[in-house]
Scaffold this motif. Structure first.
Motif, PDB file in Angstrom:
ATOM      1  N   MET A 149      15.432  40.373  17.754  1.00  0.00           N
ATOM      2  CA  MET A 149      16.690  41.086  17.855  1.00  0.00           C
ATOM      3  C   MET A 149      16.439  42.416  18.545  1.00  0.00           C
ATOM      4  O   MET A 149      15.399  43.018  18.355  1.00  0.00           O
ATOM      5  CB  MET A 149      17.282  41.340  16.473  1.00  0.00           C
ATOM      6  CG  MET A 149      17.847  40.119  15.821  1.00  0.00           C
ATOM      7  SD  MET A 149      18.801  40.461  14.313  1.00  0.00           S
ATOM      8  CE  MET A 149      17.624  41.313  13.302  1.00  0.00           C
ATOM      9  N   ILE A 150      17.425  42.865  19.289  1.00  0.00           N
ATOM     10  CA  ILE A 150      17.299  44.175  19.910  1.00  0.00           C
ATOM     11  C   ILE A 150      18.458  45.069  19.463  1.00  0.00           C
ATOM     12  O   ILE A 150      19.537  44.580  19.143  1.00  0.00           O
ATOM     13  CB  ILE A 150      17.249  44.109  21.451  1.00  0.00           C
ATOM     14  CG1 ILE A 150      18.602  43.713  22.036  1.00  0.00           C
ATOM     15  CG2 ILE A 150      16.156  43.186  21.930  1.00  0.00           C
ATOM     16  CD1 ILE A 150      18.731  44.083  23.488  1.00  0.00           C
ATOM     17  N   ASN A 151      18.177  46.357  19.469  1.00  0.00           N
ATOM     18  CA  ASN A 151      19.193  47.337  19.131  1.00  0.00           C
ATOM     19  C   ASN A 151      20.188  47.400  20.289  1.00  0.00           C
ATOM     20  O   ASN A 151      19.811  47.652  21.421  1.00  0.00           O
ATOM     21  CB  ASN A 151      18.523  48.701  18.912  1.00  0.00           C
ATOM     22  CG  ASN A 151      19.484  49.744  18.418  1.00  0.00           C
ATOM     23  OD1 ASN A 151      20.691  49.642  18.607  1.00  0.00           O
ATOM     24  ND2 ASN A 151      18.942  50.764  17.782  1.00  0.00           N
ATOM     25  N   LEU A 152      21.455  47.165  20.009  1.00  0.00           N
ATOM     26  CA  LEU A 152      22.473  47.133  21.052  1.00  0.00           C
ATOM     27  C   LEU A 152      22.989  48.520  21.421  1.00  0.00           C
ATOM     28  O   LEU A 152      23.794  48.656  22.331  1.00  0.00           O
ATOM     29  CB  LEU A 152      23.634  46.231  20.636  1.00  0.00           C
ATOM     30  CG  LEU A 152      23.280  44.748  20.526  1.00  0.00           C
ATOM     31  CD1 LEU A 152      24.468  43.957  19.987  1.00  0.00           C
ATOM     32  CD2 LEU A 152      22.826  44.188  21.864  1.00  0.00           C
ATOM     33  N   LYS A 153      22.489  49.543  20.754  1.00  0.00           N
ATOM     34  CA  LYS A 153      22.933  50.901  21.054  1.00  0.00           C
ATOM     35  C   LYS A 153      22.630  51.261  22.506  1.00  0.00           C
ATOM     36  O   LYS A 153      23.374  51.990  23.139  1.00  0.00           O
ATOM     37  CB  LYS A 153      22.256  51.885  20.101  1.00  0.00           C
ATOM     38  CG  LYS A 153      22.795  53.277  20.173  1.00  0.00           C
ATOM     39  CD  LYS A 153      22.222  54.142  19.067  1.00  0.00           C
ATOM     40  CE  LYS A 153      22.957  55.451  18.983  1.00  0.00           C
ATOM     41  NZ  LYS A 153      22.570  56.225  17.815  1.00  0.00           N
ATOM     42  N   ASP A 154      21.546  50.731  23.026  1.00  0.00           N
ATOM     43  CA  ASP A 154      21.129  51.049  24.386  1.00  0.00           C
ATOM     44  C   ASP A 154      21.389  49.907  25.371  1.00  0.00           C
ATOM     45  O   ASP A 154      20.908  49.951  26.493  1.00  0.00           O
ATOM     46  CB  ASP A 154      19.637  51.399  24.402  1.00  0.00           C
ATOM     47  CG  ASP A 154      19.319  52.562  23.485  1.00  0.00           C
ATOM     48  OD1 ASP A 154      20.096  53.538  23.477  1.00  0.00           O
ATOM     49  OD2 ASP A 154      18.307  52.492  22.771  1.00  0.00           O
ATOM     50  N   PHE A 155      22.124  48.890  24.951  1.00  0.00           N
ATOM     51  CA  PHE A 155      22.380  47.749  25.824  1.00  0.00           C
ATOM     52  C   PHE A 155      23.278  48.176  26.978  1.00  0.00           C
ATOM     53  O   PHE A 155      24.259  48.913  26.781  1.00  0.00           O
ATOM     54  CB  PHE A 155      23.017  46.604  25.023  1.00  0.00           C
ATOM     55  CG  PHE A 155      23.182  45.332  25.795  1.00  0.00           C
ATOM     56  CD1 PHE A 155      22.094  44.696  26.353  1.00  0.00           C
ATOM     57  CD2 PHE A 155      24.430  44.772  25.955  1.00  0.00           C
ATOM     58  CE1 PHE A 155      22.247  43.517  27.058  1.00  0.00           C
ATOM     59  CE2 PHE A 155      24.601  43.586  26.661  1.00  0.00           C
ATOM     60  CZ  PHE A 155      23.498  42.955  27.212  1.00  0.00           C
ATOM     61  N   TYR A 156      22.966  47.722  28.154  1.00  0.00           N
ATOM     62  CA  TYR A 156      23.643  48.199  29.367  1.00  0.00           C
ATOM     63  C   TYR A 156      25.080  47.713  29.528  1.00  0.00           C
ATOM     64  O   TYR A 156      25.870  48.336  30.233  1.00  0.00           O
ATOM     65  CB  TYR A 156      22.834  47.792  30.607  1.00  0.00           C
ATOM     66  CG  TYR A 156      22.860  46.306  30.889  1.00  0.00           C
ATOM     67  CD1 TYR A 156      23.788  45.767  31.771  1.00  0.00           C
ATOM     68  CD2 TYR A 156      21.970  45.441  30.269  1.00  0.00           C
ATOM     69  CE1 TYR A 156      23.831  44.403  32.025  1.00  0.00           C
ATOM     70  CE2 TYR A 156      22.010  44.083  30.517  1.00  0.00           C
ATOM     71  CZ  TYR A 156      22.924  43.573  31.402  1.00  0.00           C
ATOM     72  OH  TYR A 156      22.956  42.233  31.634  1.00  0.00           O
TER      73      TYR A 156
END
Length: 129
Positions: free
Chosen positions: A1-8
């Motif tokens: 899983m990745i943190n979506l806060k920094d998703f482009y």
């Protein structure tokens, strides 16, 4: 899983989040803003073949306690265990001792299978338990 806060591409996040909120566009945008600005909230996504297929949003409370605010899996990927795996992965990675969630009657089976204790809040909204 990745943190979506920094998703482009927040429009992709917005679309997937709206699927679990059954709400208008402004309310969905307000929720995303909360995830971006409130340090107690986290929004994580699961990707398959570079496609965002699921997300979970949590709010941290007391030490080791979190509230599952949102969970959404893209329609074509539902029923494949992605949501369950995301929750288990998050609980293990963050040493969660207690997780709570509020849902409607339709999703109670999902949470029951995950080991949540189910407590009815009654009819919170007209026709929705």
């Amino acid at each position: 899983m990745i943190n979506l806060k920094d998703f482009y591409d927040l429009s992709v996040v917005n679309k997937l989040l709206s699927e679990c909120m059954c709400s208008d566009e402004e309310r969905v945008k307000a929720e995303i803003t909360k995830y971006l600005e409130d340090d107690s909230r986290r929004l994580y996504g699961r990707f398959l073949n570079d496609e965002l297929v699921g997300l979970i949003g949590v709010k941290h409370g007391l030490k080791g306690e979190v509230e599952l605010k949102h969970i959404s899996i893209k329609q074509d990927y539902r029923g494949k265990g992605i949501g369950r795996r995301m929750i288990h992965e998050y609980v293990q990675a963050k040493n969660v001792v207690k997780m709570t969630a509020e849902t409607d009657k339709d999703a109670v089976g999902f949470y029951n299978k995950l080991g949540f204790t189910i407590i009815s809040l009654g009819e919170k909204y007209p026709g929705v338990e």
